[in-house]
Design an enzyme around this catalytic site. Structure first.
Site, PDB file in Angstrom:
ATOM      1  CB  THR A  84      28.672  23.857  40.596  1.00  0.00           C
ATOM      2  OG1 THR A  84      29.957  24.498  40.681  1.00  0.00           O
ATOM      3  CG2 THR A  84      28.823  22.511  39.916  1.00  0.00           C
TER       4      THR A  84
ATOM      5  CG  ASN B 213      42.374  27.790  40.096  1.00  0.00           C
ATOM      6  OD1 ASN B 213      42.898  26.699  40.310  1.00  0.00           O
ATOM      7  ND2 ASN B 213      41.060  27.945  40.006  1.00  0.00           N
ATOM      8  CB  THR B 214      45.892  33.579  41.817  1.00  0.00           C
ATOM      9  OG1 THR B 214      44.981  33.842  40.758  1.00  0.00           O
ATOM     10  CG2 THR B 214      46.963  34.663  41.837  1.00  0.00           C
TER      11      THR B 214
ATOM     12  CG  ASN C 250      36.987  30.654  46.040  1.00  0.00           C
ATOM     13  OD1 ASN C 250      36.703  30.006  45.032  1.00  0.00           O
ATOM     14  ND2 ASN C 250      37.451  31.888  45.992  1.00  0.00           N
TER      15      ASN C 250
ATOM     16  N   GLY D 111      32.483  34.485  39.278  1.00  0.00           N
ATOM     17  CA  GLY D 111      33.148  33.618  38.329  1.00  0.00           C
ATOM     18  C   GLY D 111      32.294  33.263  37.127  1.00  0.00           C
TER      19      GLY D 111
ATOM     20  CB  SER E  88      41.093  32.048  43.583  1.00  0.00           C
ATOM     21  OG  SER E  88      41.444  31.213  42.498  1.00  0.00           O
TER      22      SER E  88
ATOM     23  CE  LYS F 235      33.926  32.826  46.672  1.00  0.00           C
ATOM     24  NZ  LYS F 235      33.299  32.884  45.353  1.00  0.00           N
TER      25      LYS F 235
ATOM     26  CG  PHE G 139      41.752  35.525  39.374  1.00  0.00           C
ATOM     27  CD1 PHE G 139      40.651  34.813  39.818  1.00  0.00           C
ATOM     28  CD2 PHE G 139      42.612  36.079  40.332  1.00  0.00           C
ATOM     29  CE1 PHE G 139      40.398  34.649  41.171  1.00  0.00           C
ATOM     30  CE2 PHE G 139      42.361  35.916  41.693  1.00  0.00           C
ATOM     31  CZ  PHE G 139      41.262  35.203  42.109  1.00  0.00           C
TER      32      PHE G 139
HETATM   33  C1  LIG Z   1      34.208  27.824  36.627  1.00  0.00           C
HETATM   34  C2  LIG Z   1      34.255  28.544  37.948  1.00  0.00           C
HETATM   35  C3  LIG Z   1      34.880  29.785  38.037  1.00  0.00           C
HETATM   36  C4  LIG Z   1      34.926  30.460  39.252  1.00  0.00           C
HETATM   37  N1  LIG Z   1      35.526  31.691  39.312  1.00  0.00           N
HETATM   38  C5  LIG Z   1      35.535  32.377  40.497  1.00  0.00           C
HETATM   39  C6  LIG Z   1      36.113  33.662  40.577  1.00  0.00           C
HETATM   40  O1  LIG Z   1      36.591  34.225  39.601  1.00  0.00           O
HETATM   41  N2  LIG Z   1      36.118  34.270  41.789  1.00  0.00           N
HETATM   42  C7  LIG Z   1      35.579  33.708  42.914  1.00  0.00           C
HETATM   43  O2  LIG Z   1      35.593  34.324  43.989  1.00  0.00           O
HETATM   44  N3  LIG Z   1      35.014  32.487  42.857  1.00  0.00           N
HETATM   45  C8  LIG Z   1      34.974  31.822  41.683  1.00  0.00           C
HETATM   46  N4  LIG Z   1      34.394  30.582  41.625  1.00  0.00           N
HETATM   47  C9  LIG Z   1      33.856  29.983  42.880  1.00  0.00           C
HETATM   48  C10 LIG Z   1      32.366  30.200  43.039  1.00  0.00           C
HETATM   49  O3  LIG Z   1      32.045  31.568  43.145  1.00  0.00           O
HETATM   50  C11 LIG Z   1      31.856  29.469  44.300  1.00  0.00           C
HETATM   51  O4  LIG Z   1      32.467  30.035  45.442  1.00  0.00           O
HETATM   52  C12 LIG Z   1      32.173  27.975  44.274  1.00  0.00           C
HETATM   53  O5  LIG Z   1      32.046  27.455  42.968  1.00  0.00           O
HETATM   54  C13 LIG Z   1      31.246  27.170  45.195  1.00  0.00           C
HETATM   55  O6  LIG Z   1      29.886  27.291  44.800  1.00  0.00           O
HETATM   56  P1  LIG Z   1      29.125  26.173  43.907  1.00  0.00           P
HETATM   57  O7  LIG Z   1      29.391  24.849  44.541  1.00  0.00           O
HETATM   58  O8  LIG Z   1      27.690  26.602  43.930  1.00  0.00           O
HETATM   59  O9  LIG Z   1      29.722  26.255  42.542  1.00  0.00           O
HETATM   60  C14 LIG Z   1      34.340  29.884  40.412  1.00  0.00           C
HETATM   61  C15 LIG Z   1      33.701  28.634  40.314  1.00  0.00           C
HETATM   62  C16 LIG Z   1      33.645  27.979  39.107  1.00  0.00           C
HETATM   63  C17 LIG Z   1      32.947  26.626  39.033  1.00  0.00           C
END
Ligand SMILES: Cc1cc2nc3c(=O)[nH]c(=O)nc-3n(C[C@H](O)[C@H](O)[C@H](O)COP(=O)(O)O)c2cc1C
Length: 338
Positions: free
Chosen positions: A321, A189-190, A252, A70, A187, A223, A122
């Protein structure tokens, strides 16, 4: 906490004065630019942590700390991520069709909670464009020496019943360019995507992908979401074991927003510190049930939270994050602890 890094004192206040997605594009744009210049990559290497090699699902990782999916959805800055010292990078989520995602604004910061909420949906260049970009990087001899994972998902316009074919399109194009592939079925969001975690849909998806994963076979990972019950998790683990899945990425983002004051709440997936415990608990639960390798992700923001995931049973970890809040020093701090 120790002394603040230059990132926390100077770069973060500048980035945080901008709208979150604008700040993201600026930071990623800078790393994309740096990826083209060996002298700039040498500068970034100053942040590199010492190596701590490990082998998981047949791949050698210089250290167990990866960039989560992401951040670099389109794979535009791979040389820079390597130079910064990541042990691996997961690009994506990439979908079969290019798509612009949900209306903006769609990323929200919660500094007090060290969290983010996103509902990007996405947004990505699509499998054809990303495959082309990666092929060019390889042909130019600039391919990084760290494992590159490609995370794929379903295009929004594709109906759920056709999901497996949509993943297959991206898999065909991209798996040969990747060291491992992640099927993202988690995710929030889809619409409907997470229903692909249900046993029948999941087994069908895994079989379709396996039928293509033969001569140039790559480790395929799944995932998953942190909001699954024990009853939902069990058939997923069985499906993974029976269908040759090489590992599980847990987790996720979460739909549990209880840590966010309701007046500031937004629709989307929550990441960062409030997700830490839940995702660690998930890693622990999965580890009790299976020997499959786990990539632990969710709320890692310092050495202690990284060790927590590894102790719970993860072989590898990923950050997203935490990196926004702490910057490049986070990698060194984690590497020094694990
Ligand atoms: C802005 C944003 C976009 C993300 N986009 C994706 C994505 O496209 N595909 C995915 O599998 N996870 C996506 N994630 C999830 C991260 O890969 C991760 O699983 C999740 O943020 C937890 O980790 P963290 O607490 O270290 O951020 C996204 C997270 C953030 C914050």
């Amino acid at each position: 906490m120790n002394q603040k890094s230059a990132y926390e004192r100077i770069v973060r206040p500048l980035l945080f004065s901008l709208e979150p997605e604008t700040a993201h594009h600026l930071a990623l744009g800078a790393l994309r630019f740096a990826s083209n210049f060996p002298s700039l990559l040498r500068l970034l290497r100053r942040f590199q942590p010492p190596s701590r090699p490990t082998t998981v699902f047949g791949l050698s990782f210089p250290n167990p700390i990866g960039l989560a999916a992401g951040f670099d959805k389109n794979g535009v800055a791979l040389p820079a991520w390597e130079a910064l010292g990541f042990g691996f990078v997961e690009i994506g989520t990439v979908t079969a069709k290019a798509q612009s995602g949900n209306p903006k604004p769609r990323i929200f910061r919660y500094p007090e909670q060290q969290a983010l909420i996103n509902r990007l949906g996405f947004n990505n260049d699509g499998a054809d464009v990303v495959a082309d970009r990666l092929r060019k990087l390889r042909a130019a001899g600039r391919w990084p020496r760290i494992p590159i994972g490609i995370n794929i998902g379903k295009s929004k316009v594709t109906p759920l019943e056709k999901a497996a074919d949509d993943y297959l399109y991206s898999f065909r194009l991209l798996h040969v360019l990747a060291d491992y592939v992640v099927l993202n079925v988690s995710s929030p969001n889809t619409p409907g995507l997470r229903s692909l975690q249900g046993q029948d849909s999941l087994v069908r998806l895994l079989r379709v992908i396996n039928s293509e994963n033969r001569e140039t076979a790559r480790p395929v990972l799944l995932k998953i979401a942190p909001n699954l019950s024990a009853a939902e998790l069990e058939p997923i683990i069985v499906a993974c074991q029976e269908n040759g899945v090489a590992g599980i990425v847990a987790t996720n983002t979460t739909l549990d927003h209880s840590s966010i004051p309701s007046a500031q709440d937004e629709t989307g997936g929550l990441s960062g510190a409030p997700l830490r415990e839940k995702s660690t608990e998930f890693v622990r639960t999965i580890r009790v049930r299976t020997r499959l390798p786990i990539i632990g992700v969710g709320g890692i923001a310092d050495g202690a939270s990284a060790i927590e995931k590894l102790t719970a049973g993860a072989q590898l970890i990923q950050i997203y994050t935490g990196y926004i809040y702490r910057g490049p020093a986070l990698l060194r701090e984690i590497a020094a602890s694990v």
